[in-house]
Design an enzyme around this catalytic site. Structure first.
Site, mmCIF file in Angstrom:
data_model
loop_
_atom_site.group_PDB
_atom_site.id
_atom_site.type_symbol
_atom_site.label_atom_id
_atom_site.label_comp_id
_atom_site.label_asym_id
_atom_site.label_seq_id
_atom_site.Cartn_x
_atom_site.Cartn_y
_atom_site.Cartn_z
ATOM 1 N N SER A 25 -4.494 -14.282 -11.830
ATOM 2 C CA SER A 25 -5.025 -13.610 -12.752
ATOM 3 C C SER A 25 -6.674 -14.487 -12.467
ATOM 4 O O SER A 25 -7.076 -13.132 -13.069
ATOM 5 C CB SER A 25 -4.448 -13.473 -14.243
ATOM 6 N N HIS A 78 -7.068 -17.522 -21.550
ATOM 7 C CA HIS A 78 -5.361 -17.410 -21.402
ATOM 8 C C HIS A 78 -7.378 -16.762 -20.220
ATOM 9 O O HIS A 78 -8.341 -16.451 -19.970
ATOM 10 C CB HIS A 78 -4.638 -16.016 -21.499
HETATM 11 ZN ZN LIG Z 1 -2.730 -11.203 -14.232
#
Ligand SMILES: [Zn+2]
Length: 485
Positions: free
Chosen positions: A92, A166
């Site tokens: 990500s 995150h």
């Molecule tokens: Zn991701």
């Protein structure tokens, strides 16, 4: 406006000009609104791990084969290549960073130059991330869309169902060699303090909302900060209104609030299927609250909204949780479009982009009879494959039924023959915690991302510039140009 409408509009103008609309042949002055008085808004929606098969499955789960999610109704679409600088399959961090910066970087790197090497943080035996191992000469920050918006005086915000530190939200507001350095990433948010990202100006983000309070709290208060800092208190001192549950968020009038910090959970927020609405708001409610706060800035805003837990449910191969979180993400898109249209009915000054950062290995097996949407007494797409002629369960070579949804890899792989699965039925495969079967066996929670291109949909200002199959770095330029950042 799509290309066809543009053409028609152009043609109409030309015809009117040719015919002359009244006896006075002098052209009427075109009314123009000065650029500076029109707020320009960008809302960037990111479904983490939301590959095309997951979108299709979520559609069938929610509205049936012939229904439409809000995502399905976006007028402009493109496919996006997601590979990273060093990997065919991205994580990500570099994929979101590519969208935000236009730079293709290495896996696990957060919004840094292409030469930046990802270096694991120092971790103690309890798993606490103690320190940054990045090194002194390891790359340079790559400017993000959010920072460009900030530089123009726009409002800025991030909303996520994952920890706000995150990889996905981090790639909008921080720069670091490794995504796991979440203590450093959190510190980037506190204006003027140690570790602050000065590219966020003198007063930082206007909205920070999601999970992950552990990286804002010192170890003595149950957090994971070894430096003893309490970033919630520090942000409060910087005039942030603070909320930690649904009631506290509801009590805050966004239209009268300049700064908002809302952290609902210590780590990620709950899966939508498990969510207690009294404790944790929906992603749709978080999104519209953020829009209220950001709309106070007369110049407009840049808001990033992440459906962060679609990815986690897919890693766990619990399809029902992934599909429900995809629907919650879609509901947030629906709510945002409706709210934006209240003040900007034709979205002439608002660009809404919806995409994903990478695929997963979810597949739809067999020639299943149409199931319709999932409801009480109907497993829908979560059931086993039924023959479209007979309605009976189809069998594999071992004589056992199999679920419509499967995974390329995951934790539930039947070793040897599947004959023992003869009693597999809709009740089993549609359970909230069922792990669909996989072709390749992996550890618990370790299903991998996939490398397939992802969907991008857009509506509003400049949306018609998104088309074809494009690299993820191209998305940065298209958003930047469409929004005038
Ligand atoms: Zn991701």
């Amino acid at each position: 406006m799509n290309r066809k409408s543009l053409l028609i509009a152009g043609l109409t103008t030309a015809l009117l000009a040719a015919c002359g609309s009244d006896s006075d042949s002098a052209p009427a002055p075109t009314p123009t609104v000065p650029e500076t008085t029109v707020p320009k808004n960008v809302i960037f929606f990111l479904g983490d791990g939301m590959g095309l098969t997951t979108m299709t499955a979520a559609r069938i789960y929610s509205v049936g084969e012939d229904g439409d999610l809000t995502m399905d109704t976006l007028p402009e679409t493109a496919f996006v290549k997601t590979f990273s600088n060093d990997a065919q399959v991205t994580d990500s961090a570099p994929s979101m960073a590519a969208y935000m910066t236009g730079v293709k970087m290495n896996n696990e790197v957060v919004s840094m130059s292409q030469d930046t090497k990802a270096v694991d943080p120092v971790v103690d035996s309890a798993g606490n991330r103690l320190g940054n191992n990045c090194g002194a000469n390891n790359g340079t920050p790559a400017t993000t869309l959010l920072e460009l918006a900030k530089a123009q005086g726009l409002g800025t915000g991030v909303v996520s169902t994952a920890r706000v530190t995150h990889a996905t939200p981090a790639a909008t507001y921080s720069h670091i060699c490794h995504r796991d350095l979440e203590n450093d990433i959190a510190a980037a948010l506190v204006p003027g303090a140690t570790g602050y990202n000065s590219a966020l100006g003198s007063n930082g983000l206007d909205v920070i909302m999601g999970g992950g309070s552990q990286f804002f709290k010192p170890a003595k208060d149950g957090g994971r900060r070894a430096d003893g800092r309490d970033l919630v208190a520090e942000l409060k001192a910087k005039n942030y209104a603070v909320a930690s549950n649904t009631a506290e968020l509801t009590a805050i009038d966004g239209t009268k609030t300049d700064k908002l910090l809302a952290l609902f959970t210590s780590s990620h927020m709950s899966y939508d299927l498990d969510r207690d609405p009294a404790k944790e708001p929906s992603l749709a409610d978080m999104t519209t609250k953020a829009m209220d706060v950001l709309a106070r800035n007369g110049k407009g805003y840049f808001l990033m909204v992440e459906g962060g837990r679609i990815d986690h449910a897919l890693h766990e191969t619990t399809a029902k949780k992934a599909l429900q979180d995809t629907v919650a993400f879609d509901n947030a898109i629906k709510a945002a479009i409706a709210k934006a249209k209240v003040t900007d009915p034709d979205l002439k000054n608002t660009l809404i982009v919806v995409t994903a950062d990478h695929d997963h290995t979810l597949v739809l097996n067999g020639y299943a009879k149409r199931t319709g949407k999932t409801a009480a007494g109907n497993a829908g797409v979560l059931g086993v494959v039924k023959n479209y002629v007979t309605g009976e369960a189809d069998k594999d070579l071992d004589g056992a039924p199999y679920s419509i949804i499967g995974f390329g890899n995951g934790e539930n792989r039947v070793q040897a023959s599947r004959a023992g699965q003869a009693s597999l039925d809709d009740n089993a495969t549609s359970a909230n915690t069922y792990h669909q079967e996989a072709a390749v066996r992996m550890g618990v929670g370790s299903e991998t991302h996939g490398g397939t291109d992802v969907f991008l949909g857009a509506i509003g200002k400049g949306a018609d510039t998104f088309s074809g199959t494009i690299d993820n770095t191209r998305v940065f330029s298209l958003v930047k140009n469409a929004a005038g950042l």
